[in-house]
Scaffold this motif. Structure first.
Motif, PDB file in Angstrom:
ATOM      1  N   THR A  11       0.831  -1.202   0.000  1.00 46.96           N
ATOM      2  CA  THR A  11       0.000   0.000   0.000  1.00 46.96           C
ATOM      3  C   THR A  11       0.868   1.255   0.000  1.00 46.96           C
ATOM      4  O   THR A  11       0.614   2.188  -0.756  1.00 46.96           O
ATOM      5  CB  THR A  11      -0.934  -0.003   1.226  1.00 46.96           C
ATOM      6  OG1 THR A  11      -1.684  -1.205   1.215  1.00 46.96           O
ATOM      7  CG2 THR A  11      -1.871   1.173   1.194  1.00 46.96           C
ATOM      8  N   SER A  64      -7.113   2.755 -11.309  1.00 48.03           N
ATOM      9  CA  SER A  64      -7.003   2.946  -9.863  1.00 48.03           C
ATOM     10  C   SER A  64      -8.345   2.672  -9.205  1.00 48.03           C
ATOM     11  O   SER A  64      -8.401   2.215  -8.068  1.00 48.03           O
ATOM     12  CB  SER A  64      -6.508   4.355  -9.530  1.00 48.03           C
ATOM     13  OG  SER A  64      -7.500   5.318  -9.832  1.00 48.03           O
ATOM     14  N   SER A 102      -8.722   0.039  -6.223  1.00 55.23           N
ATOM     15  CA  SER A 102      -9.339   0.295  -4.920  1.00 55.23           C
ATOM     16  C   SER A 102     -10.528  -0.629  -4.694  1.00 55.23           C
ATOM     17  O   SER A 102     -10.771  -1.070  -3.570  1.00 55.23           O
ATOM     18  CB  SER A 102      -9.767   1.761  -4.801  1.00 55.23           C
ATOM     19  OG  SER A 102     -10.824   2.042  -5.694  1.00 55.23           O
ATOM     20  N   ASP A 157      -9.061  -3.880  -3.638  1.00 49.26           N
ATOM     21  CA  ASP A 157      -8.621  -3.771  -2.244  1.00 49.26           C
ATOM     22  C   ASP A 157      -9.808  -3.903  -1.297  1.00 49.26           C
ATOM     23  O   ASP A 157      -9.735  -4.578  -0.276  1.00 49.26           O
ATOM     24  CB  ASP A 157      -7.899  -2.449  -1.991  1.00 49.26           C
ATOM     25  CG  ASP A 157      -6.535  -2.405  -2.647  1.00 49.26           C
ATOM     26  OD1 ASP A 157      -6.021  -3.480  -3.032  1.00 49.26           O
ATOM     27  OD2 ASP A 157      -5.987  -1.286  -2.781  1.00 49.26           O
ATOM     28  N   HIS A 158     -10.907  -3.247  -1.645  1.00 47.13           N
ATOM     29  CA  HIS A 158     -12.103  -3.295  -0.809  1.00 47.13           C
ATOM     30  C   HIS A 158     -12.667  -4.721  -0.757  1.00 47.13           C
ATOM     31  O   HIS A 158     -13.046  -5.204   0.316  1.00 47.13           O
ATOM     32  CB  HIS A 158     -13.161  -2.326  -1.340  1.00 47.13           C
ATOM     33  CG  HIS A 158     -14.428  -2.326  -0.542  1.00 47.13           C
ATOM     34  ND1 HIS A 158     -14.499  -1.805   0.738  1.00 47.13           N
ATOM     35  CD2 HIS A 158     -15.665  -2.792  -0.818  1.00 47.13           C
ATOM     36  CE1 HIS A 158     -15.730  -1.953   1.205  1.00 47.13           C
ATOM     37  NE2 HIS A 158     -16.457  -2.552   0.281  1.00 47.13           N
TER      38      HIS A 158
END
Length: 148
Positions: free
Chosen positions: A10, A90, A94, A97-98
């Motif tokens: 990250t 991006s 994200s 990632d979520h």
């Protein structure tokens, strides 16, 4: 699985994104400065003379400045396209990632639930054994069997 601040992928991704943003901003500033400078020079070269006399040097300067303006504008258009792609990717990053974070949370919750169910099963088995032992050793059971 919490990661400390400033470590792991990250932090590396954030540093890379900050560097890319800095590079893109430098490109924007360079391209805009080029357009403004070339436009100013183009206007200066294209001054109105009475009578309108143009020599080949002035004509060449005008063409060169106009060409540089077009190149800078083209560079800005490519930059906009790159920014759109970056925003899309991006956004996916994200989102991934979520999803990964939620998957980890659900896995932890499933493990917690499994442990709780195992504990409840063990307590129920122990209580059942205790109740069976109490029932088989009670006087109430023997009186019911003799009445039948």
């Amino acid at each position: 699985m919490n990661k400390g601040a400033g470590s792991g992928p990250t932090a590396a991704a954030a540093a890379a994104a900050a560097q890319k943003q800095k590079t893109l901003m430098q490109r924007v500033e360079t391209d805009i400065a080029s357009i403004v400078d070339n436009f100013s020079q183009l206007v200066n070269v294209a001054r109105v003379n009475d009578p309108p006399v143009r020599n080949s040097q002035e004509s060449f300067m005008m063409e060169m400045r106009a060409s540089r303006m077009v190149q800078a504008a083209d560079s800005l258009l490519k930059l906009v396209s790159e920014l759109k792609q970056t925003a899309i990717f991006s956004g996916f990053a994200s989102l991934n990632d979520h999803v990964e974070q939620r998957t980890n949370e659900f896995n932890q919750q499933a493990e917690k639930t499994d442990r709780m169910l195992a504990r409840i099963g063990e307590e129920a088995a122990a209580s059942l054994k205790e109740l069976e032992a109490h029932y088989y050793s009670s006087g109430h059971r023997t009186t019911q069997n003799s009445q039948q």
